[in-house]
Motif scaffolding. Structure first.
Motif, PDB file in Angstrom:
ATOM      1  N   HIS A  24      86.566 -89.429 125.639  1.00 36.68           N
ATOM      2  CA  HIS A  24      85.649 -89.983 127.196  1.00 36.68           C
ATOM      3  C   HIS A  24      84.135 -89.217 127.724  1.00 36.68           C
ATOM      4  O   HIS A  24      83.081 -89.604 127.807  1.00 36.68           O
ATOM      5  CB  HIS A  24      86.214 -90.697 128.436  1.00 36.68           C
ATOM      6  CG  HIS A  24      87.534 -91.856 127.918  1.00 36.68           C
ATOM      7  ND1 HIS A  24      87.290 -92.967 127.324  1.00 36.68           N
ATOM      8  CD2 HIS A  24      88.473 -91.991 127.964  1.00 36.68           C
ATOM      9  CE1 HIS A  24      88.132 -93.802 127.675  1.00 36.68           C
ATOM     10  NE2 HIS A  24      88.791 -92.997 127.614  1.00 36.68           N
ATOM     11  N   ARG A  25      84.867 -88.050 127.489  1.00 39.33           N
ATOM     12  CA  ARG A  25      82.835 -87.416 127.768  1.00 39.33           C
ATOM     13  C   ARG A  25      82.260 -86.743 126.563  1.00 39.33           C
ATOM     14  O   ARG A  25      81.422 -87.345 126.949  1.00 39.33           O
ATOM     15  CB  ARG A  25      83.689 -85.947 127.716  1.00 39.33           C
ATOM     16  CG  ARG A  25      84.177 -85.642 129.378  1.00 39.33           C
ATOM     17  CD  ARG A  25      84.940 -84.375 129.842  1.00 39.33           C
ATOM     18  NE  ARG A  25      85.073 -84.059 130.417  1.00 39.33           N
ATOM     19  CZ  ARG A  25      86.223 -83.117 130.783  1.00 39.33           C
ATOM     20  NH1 ARG A  25      86.829 -82.182 129.974  1.00 39.33           N
ATOM     21  NH2 ARG A  25      87.039 -83.070 132.239  1.00 39.33           N
ATOM     22  N   ILE A  26      83.089 -87.594 125.538  1.00 43.13           N
ATOM     23  CA  ILE A  26      81.870 -87.934 124.869  1.00 43.13           C
ATOM     24  C   ILE A  26      81.417 -88.979 124.304  1.00 43.13           C
ATOM     25  O   ILE A  26      79.888 -88.839 124.267  1.00 43.13           O
ATOM     26  CB  ILE A  26      82.873 -87.531 122.978  1.00 43.13           C
ATOM     27  CG1 ILE A  26      83.062 -86.225 123.416  1.00 43.13           C
ATOM     28  CG2 ILE A  26      82.426 -88.045 121.689  1.00 43.13           C
ATOM     29  CD1 ILE A  26      84.627 -86.258 121.559  1.00 43.13           C
ATOM     30  N   PRO A  34      76.235 -88.689 132.118  1.00 43.93           N
ATOM     31  CA  PRO A  34      77.226 -88.948 132.455  1.00 43.93           C
ATOM     32  C   PRO A  34      78.452 -88.510 132.989  1.00 43.93           C
ATOM     33  O   PRO A  34      79.343 -88.852 133.010  1.00 43.93           O
ATOM     34  CB  PRO A  34      77.240 -87.292 130.976  1.00 43.93           C
ATOM     35  CG  PRO A  34      75.590 -87.105 130.575  1.00 43.93           C
ATOM     36  CD  PRO A  34      74.839 -87.385 131.684  1.00 43.93           C
ATOM     37  N   GLU A  35      77.703 -87.604 133.815  1.00 39.29           N
ATOM     38  CA  GLU A  35      78.528 -87.460 135.600  1.00 39.29           C
ATOM     39  C   GLU A  35      79.046 -89.257 135.994  1.00 39.29           C
ATOM     40  O   GLU A  35      80.181 -88.828 136.713  1.00 39.29           O
ATOM     41  CB  GLU A  35      77.929 -86.552 136.158  1.00 39.29           C
ATOM     42  CG  GLU A  35      77.950 -85.053 135.845  1.00 39.29           C
ATOM     43  CD  GLU A  35      76.772 -84.898 134.983  1.00 39.29           C
ATOM     44  OE1 GLU A  35      75.504 -85.941 135.499  1.00 39.29           O
ATOM     45  OE2 GLU A  35      76.651 -83.688 133.974  1.00 39.29           O
TER      46      GLU A  35
END
Length: 112
Positions: A24-26, A34-35
């Protein structure tokens, strides 16, 4: 070569199973902030279950088949079709009318 692709797929499945947050970070890296992109708990659980299933499939089914395929290449492959040698084997047919006008009584072409 096929084994390498299967191992890479298996590695990605292990990442899904062991650390679903990485997946999910990718995905979140494509957003402007993105945060702010934070997956729900059920999404992480589903990703982990999918990773476990995918890892089991890859390492129990695909990897042994890939190793067997790379270690024992198929030797009984059929020979490729030889189209260039067989196209012009018969002599060309010439119509009789072009050589002898009396052979074409009805005006139709007759072949040898």
């Amino acid at each position: 070569m096929f084994t390498l692709l299967v191992v890479l797929l298996g590695g990605w499945c292990l990442v899904m199973a062991l650390a679903p947050q990485v997946v999910h970070r990718i995905q979140a890296s494509g957003y402007r902030n993105p945060e702010a992109h934070e997956p729900a708990a059920w999404v992480l659980v589903f990703t982990r279950i999918a990773g476990i299933f995918c890892s089991a499939l890859v390492f129990l089914v695909l990897l042994p088949a890939a190793i067997d395929r790379d270690m024992n290449p198929v030797k009984d492959e059929p020979a490729p079709l030889q189209t260039t040698d067989t196209i012009f084997t018969s002599p060309p047919r010439t119509p009789k009318c072009l050589l002898d006008f009396d052979a074409c009584g009805d005006g139709f072409l007759e072949y040898d």
